[in-house]
Motif scaffolding. Structure first.
Motif, PDB file in Angstrom:
ATOM      1  N   LEU A 122      14.562  25.006  66.091  1.00  0.00           N
ATOM      2  CA  LEU A 122      15.284  25.042  65.359  1.00  0.00           C
ATOM      3  C   LEU A 122      15.566  25.455  63.738  1.00  0.00           C
ATOM      4  CD1 LEU A 122      18.437  24.232  66.686  1.00  0.00           C
ATOM      5  CD2 LEU A 122      17.355  26.520  66.961  1.00  0.00           C
ATOM      6  N   GLU A 123      14.669  23.995  63.641  1.00  0.00           N
ATOM      7  CA  GLU A 123      13.940  23.732  61.987  1.00  0.00           C
ATOM      8  C   GLU A 123      12.487  24.952  61.783  1.00  0.00           C
ATOM      9  OE1 GLU A 123      11.658  20.239  59.467  1.00  0.00           O
ATOM     10  OE2 GLU A 123      12.311  19.490  61.373  1.00  0.00           O
ATOM     11  N   GLU A 124      12.251  25.131  62.679  1.00  0.00           N
ATOM     12  CA  GLU A 124      10.969  25.646  62.211  1.00  0.00           C
ATOM     13  C   GLU A 124      11.359  27.494  62.018  1.00  0.00           C
ATOM     14  OE1 GLU A 124       7.456  25.248  64.848  1.00  0.00           O
ATOM     15  OE2 GLU A 124       7.243  22.723  64.205  1.00  0.00           O
ATOM     16  N   HIS A 125      11.694  28.049  63.236  1.00  0.00           N
ATOM     17  CA  HIS A 125      12.078  29.258  63.042  1.00  0.00           C
ATOM     18  C   HIS A 125      13.451  29.994  63.311  1.00  0.00           C
ATOM     19  CE1 HIS A 125       8.146  29.783  65.083  1.00  0.00           C
ATOM     20  NE2 HIS A 125       8.242  28.530  65.998  1.00  0.00           N
ATOM     21  N   SER A 126      14.409  29.280  63.175  1.00  0.00           N
ATOM     22  CA  SER A 126      15.742  29.696  62.903  1.00  0.00           C
ATOM     23  C   SER A 126      16.440  30.746  63.705  1.00  0.00           C
ATOM     24  CB  SER A 126      16.428  29.388  61.577  1.00  0.00           C
ATOM     25  OG  SER A 126      16.290  28.691  60.874  1.00  0.00           O
ATOM     26  N   PRO A 127      15.390  30.497  65.269  1.00  0.00           N
ATOM     27  CA  PRO A 127      16.258  31.803  66.481  1.00  0.00           C
ATOM     28  C   PRO A 127      18.022  32.105  66.233  1.00  0.00           C
ATOM     29  CG  PRO A 127      16.272  29.944  67.451  1.00  0.00           C
ATOM     30  CD  PRO A 127      15.472  29.338  65.680  1.00  0.00           C
ATOM     31  N   ARG A 151      25.814  26.542  68.391  1.00  0.00           N
ATOM     32  CA  ARG A 151      25.335  26.501  67.088  1.00  0.00           C
ATOM     33  C   ARG A 151      25.450  28.006  66.504  1.00  0.00           C
ATOM     34  NH1 ARG A 151      20.295  22.013  66.334  1.00  0.00           N
ATOM     35  NH2 ARG A 151      21.563  20.380  67.535  1.00  0.00           N
ATOM     36  N   GLY A 152      25.392  29.045  67.565  1.00  0.00           N
ATOM     37  CA  GLY A 152      25.366  30.352  66.744  1.00  0.00           C
ATOM     38  C   GLY A 152      24.786  31.041  67.533  1.00  0.00           C
ATOM     39  N   VAL A 153      23.565  30.644  68.228  1.00  0.00           N
ATOM     40  CA  VAL A 153      22.014  31.133  69.029  1.00  0.00           C
ATOM     41  C   VAL A 153      22.059  31.456  70.313  1.00  0.00           C
ATOM     42  CG1 VAL A 153      19.711  30.590  69.456  1.00  0.00           C
ATOM     43  CG2 VAL A 153      21.004  29.671  67.655  1.00  0.00           C
ATOM     44  N   ASP A 154      21.655  32.467  70.599  1.00  0.00           N
ATOM     45  CA  ASP A 154      22.466  33.373  71.888  1.00  0.00           C
ATOM     46  C   ASP A 154      20.923  33.041  72.519  1.00  0.00           C
ATOM     47  OD1 ASP A 154      23.848  34.770  73.735  1.00  0.00           O
ATOM     48  OD2 ASP A 154      23.358  37.238  73.139  1.00  0.00           O
ATOM     49  N   VAL A 155      21.337  33.049  74.157  1.00  0.00           N
ATOM     50  CA  VAL A 155      20.354  32.694  74.698  1.00  0.00           C
ATOM     51  C   VAL A 155      19.982  32.963  76.089  1.00  0.00           C
ATOM     52  CG1 VAL A 155      19.485  30.427  76.480  1.00  0.00           C
ATOM     53  CG2 VAL A 155      20.378  30.259  74.252  1.00  0.00           C
TER      54      VAL A 155
END
Length: 570
Positions: A136-141, A163-167
């Motif tokens: 998350l820190e490096e890429h903010s997907p 956190r709003g990240v779709d998977v």
């Protein structure tokens, strides 16, 4: 081995014999090979035809995988919306080939997806909290596609969605009772049961096929990506049956001629320059070099090797992996010595399973060490390396009759986490739980395995005369390729053979022989090799167990015996 406890031939079966004779006549096969097919469940013309001609046109519709259409729709929507897509993978060969193939495929739809690989030492396997935090820190997907991991990560995926990240998860590992709240494409979690043999790179291939069906890309020839599919599938030790058989058969052809700079360089350092490739070339030469980086640190170099288009960079990376593989071999040999010493000092050799562990054992080699102990002692085996905080990472290998995942469920309350397959699994355990786990796992193994299953044996596939071995037999045997898990290379048996001439010794441990057979009317002589032969040999005549292998020299292929075991003839 010079004399295993038991040499076993398949029991006579009149019905299978009749089926074998029909197959032999219809498909122009030696009867002994047709017998092998029938014993492996290929007992009719309807089953033999696709087995003997595993063509790409026989692949099924990717839609047979549950949730694959939803995954494709989500990926294409992300492409259209320009979302940040990140691929999160695993550090073994299946993991890095899956990432390389998926990134290559998504690029055809305008998605430039960075690939994230966790560090084995610092972040562990899969969607770990530490790995997710760094990703998350490096890429903010905005969309994270987990490959070769994630099926059991219900809590971690719920946290990502919060956190709003779709998977999306593309995986092949055994599912737990509760599935993650995401789009999960896993042949073991629904869909056509025939596809359960797929590993993750096979699942990714299916996703790419489905993408092409949904939105064709004329410049994308997916067949050329089968080099990656063959690499990952063979290295992950999944059964080479069903669709895997088709993918690997064609994939090995693509792998041998692949012009990817990384694969050209990898073939060179592995000594595979020219000629056809076999699963054993992947399993013992290409795969270990790709795995070496992830075993001792990060698999970034292996992934970059598969993705680079720079020939010079590919050579540098291949040389780096070669050095890491040599280092891995040194660490592995030392761990094997220490593990064997631990066994000698305990009563474990009398148990139905082996569980060994120590501080300082590198978690990157415990799986290979477990495989070596299993081959030596024929026991389900777990090898665990503990760090300075008393946290152990272990890897297990099993024999027929015991599912590691099933056995670990029985001991699950003693473990921090676990997962894997029937024949290979991993676990995390605290050091103070180690004695309890060892006792529990050995108890489960004793309850599941009979004394006969625990007795090592040499399982022979059929008896042949030496005079039968030649170009025609070799060509027919090749039709049963690729050999591997689920379709092992046949092990043949010949009685009453003697050396015809002197036995030549190579490098003080390998033998070259010309063998003849008593009473063979076909002029029964055959060239043979025996690697790591136990010397001295007993007096001839002998019974021998052997595989039939091609030997290429100056562009000419001859067929020879590769001896696996020998005993005095009755």
């Amino acid at each position: 081995m010079s004399s295993p406890l038991r040499w076993t031939l398949p029991p006579a079966n009149a019905s299978l014999q009749r089926s074998a004779e029909v197959l032999a006549a219809e498909f122009e096969l030696p009867v002994v090979l047709a017998q092998i097919l029938t014993r492996r469940g290929v007992a009719s013309a309807e089953a033999a035809d696709p087995f003997l001609t595993p063509q790409l046109k026989r692949l099924g519709d990717p839609g047979e995988l549950r949730n694959i259409r939803e995954a494709v729709t989500r990926i294409l929507a992300a492409a259209d919306a320009g979302l940040r897509v990140v691929l999160y993978g695993d550090y073994d060969v299946d993991g890095v080939t899956s990432l390389a193939l998926l990134a290559e495929g998504l690029a055809h739809y305008g998605i430039t997806a960075p690939c994230f690989l966790p560090s084995r030492m610092d972040e562990g396997y899969g969607l770990s909290p530490e790995g997710i935090a760094r990703c998350l820190e490096e890429h903010s997907p905005e969309l994270l596609i987990a490959v070769d991991c994630g099926t059991s990560s219900t809590k971690e995926i719920a946290g990502l969605r919060d956190r709003g990240v779709d998977v999306i998860v593309l995986d092949h590992h055994e599912p737990a009772e509760t599935l993650p709240a995401c789009i999960l494409v896993n042949p073991k979690a629904g869909g056509d049961p025939a596809l359960q043999c797929l590993c993750s790179v096979g699942v990714v291939f299916k996703v790419c096929h489905a993408l092409l069906q949904a939105r064709p890309r004329p410049g994308w020839d997916l067949k050329t990506s089968l080099d990656l599919v063959a690499l990952g599938t063979v290295a992950d030790l999944v059964p080479l049956t069903g669709e895997n058989r088709i993918l690997v058969r064609r994939g090995l052809v693509e792998l041998a001629k692949s012009l990817r700079p990384g694969l050209v360089a990898l073939r060179a350092v592995a000594g595979l320059n020219g000629g056809a490739l076999r699963p054993s070339d992947v399993g013992f030469r290409l795969g270990p070099r790709l795995n070496a980086a992830g075993r001792l640190g990060t698999a970034r170099a292996a992934l970059e090797l598969l993705q680079t288009r720079d020939r010079h960079r590919a050579d540098v990376l291949a040389t780096e992996l070669q050095a890491q593989n040599a280092e891995r071999q040194t660490v592995e040999r030392q761990t094997v010595v220490e593990a064997e010493q631990q066994l000698l000092e305990s009563t474990a050799l009398g148990e139905a399973a082996i569980v060994v562990g120590a501080r300082g054992w590198h978690p990157g080699v415990v799986g290979i060490v477990a495989s070596r102990l299993l081959r030596t002692h024929h026991r389900p085996t777990f090898v665990i390396g503990f760090d300075e905080h008393g946290i152990g990472k272990g890897s297990g290998r099993s024999i027929e009759g015991l599912s590691l995942v099933g056995a670990l469920r029985e001991c699950g309350d003693l473990l921090e986490k676990y997962g894997g397959h029937d024949m290979a699994a991993g676990l995390t355990i605290r050091e103070d739980r180690f004695p309890e786990f060892r006792a529990a796992f050995q108890r489960v193994a004793r309850g599941l395995l009979s004394n006969e299953q625990l007795e090592p044996s040499l399982r022979l596939d059929g008896e042949i005369r030496l005079g039968a071995v030649g170009p025609e037999f070799g060509a027919a045997l090749d039709r049963l390729q690729p050999f591997g898990m689920g379709n092992p290379q046949p092990l043949f048996f010949a009685r009453g053979v003697t050396p015809n001439g002197p036995v030549r010794t190579m490098k003080e441990k390998h033998l070259r022989l010309l063998l003849e057979q008593r009473g063979d009317r076909n002029g029964g002589t055959a060239k043979a090799v025996w690697f790591n032969a136990p010397l001295p040999l007993p007096p001839a005549p002998w019974d021998i167990a052997f595989r039939v292998e091609p030997n290429e020299w100056n562009g000419e292929i001859t067929w020879q015996l590769q001896i696996e075991a020998l005993r005095s003839a009755a």
